[in-house]
Scaffold this motif. Structure first.
Motif, PDB file in Angstrom:
ATOM      1  N   THR A 158      61.117 -12.106  -6.736  1.00 28.04           N
ATOM      2  CA  THR A 158      60.247 -11.028  -7.218  1.00 28.04           C
ATOM      3  C   THR A 158      58.835 -11.200  -6.678  1.00 28.04           C
ATOM      4  O   THR A 158      58.197 -10.232  -6.237  1.00 28.04           O
ATOM      5  N   LEU A 159      58.338 -12.428  -6.695  1.00 29.64           N
ATOM      6  CA  LEU A 159      56.993 -12.694  -6.170  1.00 29.64           C
ATOM      7  C   LEU A 159      56.927 -12.439  -4.675  1.00 29.64           C
ATOM      8  O   LEU A 159      55.942 -11.873  -4.177  1.00 29.64           O
ATOM      9  N   LEU A 160      57.954 -12.819  -3.936  1.00 24.96           N
ATOM     10  CA  LEU A 160      57.986 -12.541  -2.496  1.00 24.96           C
ATOM     11  C   LEU A 160      57.960 -11.037  -2.232  1.00 24.96           C
ATOM     12  O   LEU A 160      57.248 -10.570  -1.338  1.00 24.96           O
ATOM     13  N   LYS A 161      58.706 -10.279  -3.017  1.00 22.31           N
ATOM     14  CA  LYS A 161      58.725  -8.824  -2.856  1.00 22.31           C
ATOM     15  C   LYS A 161      57.333  -8.247  -3.121  1.00 22.31           C
ATOM     16  O   LYS A 161      56.855  -7.397  -2.373  1.00 22.31           O
ATOM     17  N   ARG A 162      56.685  -8.722  -4.174  1.00 20.33           N
ATOM     18  CA  ARG A 162      55.327  -8.254  -4.497  1.00 20.33           C
ATOM     19  C   ARG A 162      54.354  -8.571  -3.369  1.00 20.33           C
ATOM     20  O   ARG A 162      53.510  -7.750  -3.012  1.00 20.33           O
ATOM     21  N   LEU A 163      54.472  -9.776  -2.816  1.00 18.61           N
ATOM     22  CA  LEU A 163      53.583 -10.182  -1.728  1.00 18.61           C
ATOM     23  C   LEU A 163      53.832  -9.357  -0.469  1.00 18.61           C
ATOM     24  O   LEU A 163      52.893  -9.050   0.266  1.00 18.61           O
ATOM     25  N   GLU A 164      55.073  -8.987  -0.226  1.00 16.93           N
ATOM     26  CA  GLU A 164      55.368  -8.101   0.913  1.00 16.93           C
ATOM     27  C   GLU A 164      54.741  -6.727   0.686  1.00 16.93           C
ATOM     28  O   GLU A 164      54.189  -6.136   1.611  1.00 16.93           O
ATOM     29  N   GLU A 165      54.812  -6.223  -0.538  1.00 14.18           N
ATOM     30  CA  GLU A 165      54.220  -4.924  -0.865  1.00 14.18           C
ATOM     31  C   GLU A 165      52.701  -4.940  -0.703  1.00 14.18           C
ATOM     32  O   GLU A 165      52.098  -3.924  -0.367  1.00 14.18           O
ATOM     33  N   LYS A 166      52.085  -6.102  -0.924  1.00  8.70           N
ATOM     34  CA  LYS A 166      50.637  -6.263  -0.769  1.00  8.70           C
ATOM     35  C   LYS A 166      50.252  -6.551   0.686  1.00  8.70           C
ATOM     36  O   LYS A 166      49.082  -6.706   0.994  1.00  8.70           O
ATOM     37  N   SER A 167      51.235  -6.681   1.556  1.00 11.63           N
ATOM     38  CA  SER A 167      51.044  -7.035   2.969  1.00 11.63           C
ATOM     39  C   SER A 167      50.456  -8.427   3.156  1.00 11.63           C
ATOM     40  O   SER A 167      49.829  -8.712   4.170  1.00 11.63           O
ATOM     41  N   ALA A 168      50.675  -9.304   2.193  1.00 13.73           N
ATOM     42  CA  ALA A 168      50.251 -10.693   2.313  1.00 13.73           C
ATOM     43  C   ALA A 168      51.333 -11.532   2.982  1.00 13.73           C
ATOM     44  O   ALA A 168      51.055 -12.567   3.577  1.00 13.73           O
ATOM     45  N   VAL A 169      52.575 -11.060   2.880  1.00  7.56           N
ATOM     46  CA  VAL A 169      53.736 -11.754   3.447  1.00  7.56           C
ATOM     47  C   VAL A 169      54.536 -10.746   4.257  1.00  7.56           C
ATOM     48  O   VAL A 169      54.671  -9.587   3.868  1.00  7.56           O
ATOM     49  N   GLY A 170      55.066 -11.216   5.374  1.00  8.81           N
ATOM     50  CA  GLY A 170      55.967 -10.411   6.189  1.00  8.81           C
ATOM     51  C   GLY A 170      57.313 -11.091   6.269  1.00  8.81           C
ATOM     52  O   GLY A 170      57.451 -12.263   5.871  1.00  8.81           O
ATOM     53  N   SER A 171      58.295 -10.385   6.772  1.00 14.62           N
ATOM     54  CA  SER A 171      59.623 -10.979   6.908  1.00 14.62           C
ATOM     55  C   SER A 171      60.335 -10.406   8.115  1.00 14.62           C
ATOM     56  O   SER A 171      60.020  -9.313   8.582  1.00 14.62           O
ATOM     57  N   GLU A 172      61.273 -11.195   8.609  1.00 15.86           N
ATOM     58  CA  GLU A 172      62.154 -10.787   9.703  1.00 15.86           C
ATOM     59  C   GLU A 172      63.562 -11.192   9.334  1.00 15.86           C
ATOM     60  O   GLU A 172      63.774 -12.286   8.806  1.00 15.86           O
ATOM     61  N   SER A 173      64.501 -10.317   9.626  1.00 16.48           N
ATOM     62  CA  SER A 173      65.902 -10.619   9.361  1.00 16.48           C
ATOM     63  C   SER A 173      66.638 -10.837  10.665  1.00 16.48           C
ATOM     64  O   SER A 173      66.488 -10.060  11.604  1.00 16.48           O
ATOM     65  N   THR A 174      67.386 -11.909  10.702  1.00 17.01           N
ATOM     66  CA  THR A 174      68.278 -12.171  11.827  1.00 17.01           C
ATOM     67  C   THR A 174      69.670 -12.354  11.234  1.00 17.01           C
ATOM     68  O   THR A 174      69.930 -13.357  10.581  1.00 17.01           O
ATOM     69  N   GLY A 175      70.493 -11.353  11.408  1.00 17.73           N
ATOM     70  CA  GLY A 175      71.803 -11.394  10.774  1.00 17.73           C
ATOM     71  C   GLY A 175      71.643 -11.274   9.272  1.00 17.73           C
ATOM     72  O   GLY A 175      71.007 -10.351   8.780  1.00 17.73           O
ATOM     73  N   THR A 176      72.159 -12.243   8.559  1.00 12.21           N
ATOM     74  CA  THR A 176      72.062 -12.223   7.097  1.00 12.21           C
ATOM     75  C   THR A 176      70.920 -13.101   6.588  1.00 12.21           C
ATOM     76  O   THR A 176      70.731 -13.218   5.386  1.00 12.21           O
ATOM     77  N   ILE A 177      70.171 -13.707   7.489  1.00 10.74           N
ATOM     78  CA  ILE A 177      69.088 -14.610   7.093  1.00 10.74           C
ATOM     79  C   ILE A 177      67.745 -13.898   7.231  1.00 10.74           C
ATOM     80  O   ILE A 177      67.416 -13.356   8.278  1.00 10.74           O
ATOM     81  N   LYS A 178      66.980 -13.908   6.137  1.00 10.78           N
ATOM     82  CA  LYS A 178      65.651 -13.306   6.123  1.00 10.78           C
ATOM     83  C   LYS A 178      64.631 -14.438   6.082  1.00 10.78           C
ATOM     84  O   LYS A 178      64.712 -15.326   5.242  1.00 10.78           O
ATOM     85  N   GLN A 179      63.688 -14.405   7.010  1.00  8.91           N
ATOM     86  CA  GLN A 179      62.645 -15.417   7.053  1.00  8.91           C
ATOM     87  C   GLN A 179      61.307 -14.784   6.720  1.00  8.91           C
ATOM     88  O   GLN A 179      61.004 -13.668   7.154  1.00  8.91           O
ATOM     89  N   PHE A 180      60.507 -15.525   5.948  1.00  5.58           N
ATOM     90  CA  PHE A 180      59.210 -15.040   5.491  1.00  5.58           C
ATOM     91  C   PHE A 180      58.088 -15.824   6.162  1.00  5.58           C
ATOM     92  O   PHE A 180      58.244 -17.002   6.469  1.00  5.58           O
ATOM     93  N   TYR A 181      56.956 -15.148   6.354  1.00  2.00           N
ATOM     94  CA  TYR A 181      55.790 -15.789   6.950  1.00  2.00           C
ATOM     95  C   TYR A 181      54.525 -15.154   6.354  1.00  2.00           C
ATOM     96  O   TYR A 181      54.555 -13.991   5.922  1.00  2.00           O
TER      97      TYR A 181
END
Length: 81
Positions: A47-70
């Motif tokens: 939930t916190l990761l989702k909130r941070l993505e919505e705030k544009s503080a965190v981004g993510s990339e998916s490769t296959g079924t694996i999602k990586q955050f930065y």
């Protein structure tokens, strides 16, 4: 994003520290680390990761079924907010 103010809660700050320490990280790696450090459940961390993505503080990339955050903001920029 430089002009956008991003206010982080204490809990969000903990997630960001996890990512600033080393990135990218998978959701599982973040969940596991914050469970050990904070005792948080999987759903709390995701939930916190989702909130941070919505705030544009965190981004993510998916490769296959694996999602990586930065982090999309630096620790220094977050501290100024």
């Amino acid at each position: 994003m430089d002009n956008q103010k991003i206010n982080l809660t204490e809990a969000e700050w903990n997630v960001m520290e996890c990512l600033w320490e080393h990135h990218p990280k998978t959701g599982r790696e973040i969940v596991d680390q914050l469970y050990v450090q904070m005792g948080w459940s999987r759903s709390t961390t995701l939930t916190l990761l989702k909130r941070l993505e919505e705030k544009s503080a965190v981004g993510s990339e998916s490769t296959g079924t694996i999602k990586q955050f930065y982090p999309c903001i630096t620790r220094e920029l977050a501290a100024l907010q």
